[in-house]
Design a protein around this motif. Structure first.
Motif, PDB file in Angstrom:
ATOM      1  N   GLN A   1       0.935  -1.150  -0.003  1.00  0.00           N
ATOM      2  CA  GLN A   1       0.058   0.075   0.066  1.00  0.00           C
ATOM      3  C   GLN A   1       0.940   1.394  -0.057  1.00  0.00           C
ATOM      4  N   GLU A   2       1.861   1.183  -0.639  1.00  0.00           N
ATOM      5  CA  GLU A   2       2.825   2.327  -0.943  1.00  0.00           C
ATOM      6  C   GLU A   2       1.880   3.390  -1.761  1.00  0.00           C
ATOM      7  N   PRO A   3       2.537   4.592  -1.322  1.00  0.00           N
ATOM      8  CA  PRO A   3       1.830   5.929  -1.912  1.00  0.00           C
ATOM      9  C   PRO A   3       2.273   5.762  -3.586  1.00  0.00           C
ATOM     10  N   GLY A   4       1.336   5.948  -4.404  1.00  0.00           N
ATOM     11  CA  GLY A   4       1.365   5.847  -5.816  1.00  0.00           C
ATOM     12  C   GLY A   4       1.496   4.570  -6.373  1.00  0.00           C
ATOM     13  N   TRP A   5       1.021   3.452  -5.685  1.00  0.00           N
ATOM     14  CA  TRP A   5       0.949   1.923  -6.106  1.00  0.00           C
ATOM     15  C   TRP A   5       0.105   2.061  -7.372  1.00  0.00           C
ATOM     16  N   GLU A   6      -0.869   3.042  -7.373  1.00  0.00           N
ATOM     17  CA  GLU A   6      -1.923   3.031  -8.581  1.00  0.00           C
ATOM     18  C   GLU A   6      -0.972   3.151 -10.002  1.00  0.00           C
ATOM     19  N   ASP A   7      -0.168   3.952  -9.813  1.00  0.00           N
ATOM     20  CA  ASP A   7       0.910   4.075 -11.149  1.00  0.00           C
ATOM     21  C   ASP A   7       1.502   2.970 -11.763  1.00  0.00           C
ATOM     22  N   THR A   8       1.421   1.745 -10.698  1.00  0.00           N
ATOM     23  CA  THR A   8       2.095   0.599 -11.205  1.00  0.00           C
ATOM     24  C   THR A   8       1.104  -0.340 -12.051  1.00  0.00           C
ATOM     25  N   LEU A   9      -0.404   0.121 -12.195  1.00  0.00           N
ATOM     26  CA  LEU A   9      -0.930  -0.607 -12.710  1.00  0.00           C
ATOM     27  C   LEU A   9      -1.212  -0.679 -14.345  1.00  0.00           C
ATOM     28  N   LEU A  10      -1.637  -1.437 -15.123  1.00  0.00           N
ATOM     29  CA  LEU A  10      -1.401  -1.690 -16.485  1.00  0.00           C
ATOM     30  C   LEU A  10      -2.897  -2.237 -17.122  1.00  0.00           C
ATOM     31  N   GLY A  11      -3.067  -1.685 -18.356  1.00  0.00           N
ATOM     32  CA  GLY A  11      -4.221  -2.220 -19.125  1.00  0.00           C
ATOM     33  C   GLY A  11      -5.690  -2.037 -18.499  1.00  0.00           C
ATOM     34  N   LEU A  12      -6.517  -2.816 -18.288  1.00  0.00           N
ATOM     35  CA  LEU A  12      -7.714  -2.945 -17.850  1.00  0.00           C
ATOM     36  C   LEU A  12      -7.916  -2.584 -16.301  1.00  0.00           C
ATOM     37  N   PRO A  13      -6.894  -2.992 -15.253  1.00  0.00           N
ATOM     38  CA  PRO A  13      -6.968  -2.464 -13.991  1.00  0.00           C
ATOM     39  C   PRO A  13      -6.806  -1.165 -13.855  1.00  0.00           C
ATOM     40  N   LYS A  14      -5.945  -0.642 -14.843  1.00  0.00           N
ATOM     41  CA  LYS A  14      -5.738   0.867 -14.712  1.00  0.00           C
ATOM     42  C   LYS A  14      -6.849   1.718 -15.309  1.00  0.00           C
ATOM     43  N   GLU A  15      -7.636   1.273 -16.276  1.00  0.00           N
ATOM     44  CA  GLU A  15      -8.776   1.698 -16.737  1.00  0.00           C
ATOM     45  C   GLU A  15      -9.961   1.872 -15.654  1.00  0.00           C
ATOM     46  N   LEU A  16      -9.876   0.746 -14.904  1.00  0.00           N
ATOM     47  CA  LEU A  16     -11.006   0.808 -13.913  1.00  0.00           C
ATOM     48  C   LEU A  16     -10.658   1.497 -12.737  1.00  0.00           C
ATOM     49  N   PHE A  17      -9.573   1.767 -12.343  1.00  0.00           N
ATOM     50  CA  PHE A  17      -8.820   2.724 -11.230  1.00  0.00           C
ATOM     51  C   PHE A  17      -9.198   3.965 -11.785  1.00  0.00           C
ATOM     52  N   GLN A  18      -9.039   4.394 -12.755  1.00  0.00           N
ATOM     53  CA  GLN A  18      -9.033   5.854 -13.614  1.00  0.00           C
ATOM     54  C   GLN A  18     -10.709   6.103 -13.384  1.00  0.00           C
ATOM     55  N   PHE A  19     -11.531   5.276 -13.910  1.00  0.00           N
ATOM     56  CA  PHE A  19     -13.103   5.262 -13.964  1.00  0.00           C
ATOM     57  C   PHE A  19     -13.547   5.373 -12.790  1.00  0.00           C
ATOM     58  N   TRP A  20     -12.857   4.810 -11.612  1.00  0.00           N
ATOM     59  CA  TRP A  20     -13.525   5.041 -10.154  1.00  0.00           C
ATOM     60  C   TRP A  20     -13.051   6.159  -9.646  1.00  0.00           C
ATOM     61  N   LYS A  21     -11.827   6.678  -9.928  1.00  0.00           N
ATOM     62  CA  LYS A  21     -11.383   7.798  -9.555  1.00  0.00           C
ATOM     63  C   LYS A  21     -12.257   9.070 -10.121  1.00  0.00           C
ATOM     64  N   LYS A  22     -12.366   9.093 -11.490  1.00  0.00           N
ATOM     65  CA  LYS A  22     -13.395  10.108 -11.972  1.00  0.00           C
ATOM     66  C   LYS A  22     -14.872  10.086 -11.658  1.00  0.00           C
ATOM     67  N   TYR A  23     -15.216   9.266 -11.772  1.00  0.00           N
ATOM     68  CA  TYR A  23     -16.826   8.990 -11.564  1.00  0.00           C
ATOM     69  C   TYR A  23     -17.556   8.515 -10.167  1.00  0.00           C
ATOM     70  N   LEU A  24     -16.705   7.643  -9.530  1.00  0.00           N
ATOM     71  CA  LEU A  24     -17.252   6.839  -8.440  1.00  0.00           C
ATOM     72  C   LEU A  24     -16.934   7.278  -7.288  1.00  0.00           C
ATOM     73  N   GLN A  25     -15.649   7.800  -7.147  1.00  0.00           N
ATOM     74  CA  GLN A  25     -14.841   8.294  -5.679  1.00  0.00           C
ATOM     75  C   GLN A  25     -15.696   9.616  -5.448  1.00  0.00           C
ATOM     76  N   PRO A  26     -15.914  10.580  -6.375  1.00  0.00           N
ATOM     77  CA  PRO A  26     -16.790  11.834  -5.977  1.00  0.00           C
ATOM     78  C   PRO A  26     -18.290  11.396  -5.586  1.00  0.00           C
ATOM     79  N   ARG A  27     -18.289  10.345  -5.631  1.00  0.00           N
ATOM     80  CA  ARG A  27     -19.861   9.932  -5.204  1.00  0.00           C
ATOM     81  C   ARG A  27     -19.882   9.092  -3.999  1.00  0.00           C
ATOM     82  N   GLY A  28     -18.837   8.905  -3.497  1.00  0.00           N
ATOM     83  CA  GLY A  28     -18.591   8.267  -2.097  1.00  0.00           C
ATOM     84  C   GLY A  28     -18.227   6.867  -2.267  1.00  0.00           C
ATOM     85  N   TYR A  29     -18.050   6.417  -3.378  1.00  0.00           N
ATOM     86  CA  TYR A  29     -17.511   4.796  -3.378  1.00  0.00           C
ATOM     87  C   TYR A  29     -16.039   4.776  -2.933  1.00  0.00           C
TER      88      TYR A  29
END
Length: 150
Positions: free
Chosen positions: A98-126
């Protein structure tokens, strides 16, 4: 009597030869099935490594359906995917720590899912959890992605 016996009962040598041939056939069949499975696994990995082509609108519809189904089943979190640690540049080490910046190690679909969550779902409390889900041989294996709204 010798001719009849040879026609009815194979020699021990013939039995060993036939058994060895059958074992070789089984081994060849196993290797063939294993090669097919490895090729399928490699194709899936290559697919997951590349952009999915799914639009944000399509992904939002899928997310809404998953969340509603889970909510109707009385749960407050749902695993949305499991991926090989090869879809991380460090094979999941930063996720595990759980190092800071761990999300920068993601590739492909997992990276897309993280970016989608960050953009749309996190602001809604998920919230989202990435964690190592399997430990083959004591080493990080597949990781899971869980969406939660607790």
């Amino acid at each position: 009597m010798t001719t009849v016996l040879e026609d009815i009962l194979p020699s021990a040598s013939d039995c060993r030869k036939i058994a060895a041939e059958r074992e070789a056939e089984k081994a060849a069949d196993y290797m063939k099935r294993r090669a097919i499975a490895e090729a399928e696994k490699k194709a899936l990995f290559e697919k997951l490594e590349k952009p999915s082509g799914v639009t944000d609108e399509e992904r939002m519809e899928r997310a809404a359906a998953i969340i509603k189904r889970a909510m109707n089943n009385g749960v407050s979190e749902v695993e949305i995917g499991r991926f090989s640690n090869k879809l991380c540049t460090d094979h999941g080490r930063a996720i595990n720590q759980q190092e800071p910046g761990w999300e920068d190690t993601l590739l492909g679909l997992p990276k897309e899912l993280f970016q989608f969550w960050k953009k749309y779902l996190q602001p809604r409390g998920y919230r989202i959890k990435f964690q190592i889900a399997e430990w083959p041989g004591g080493m990080p294996g597949d990781f899971s992605i869980t969406l939660t709204w607790q």
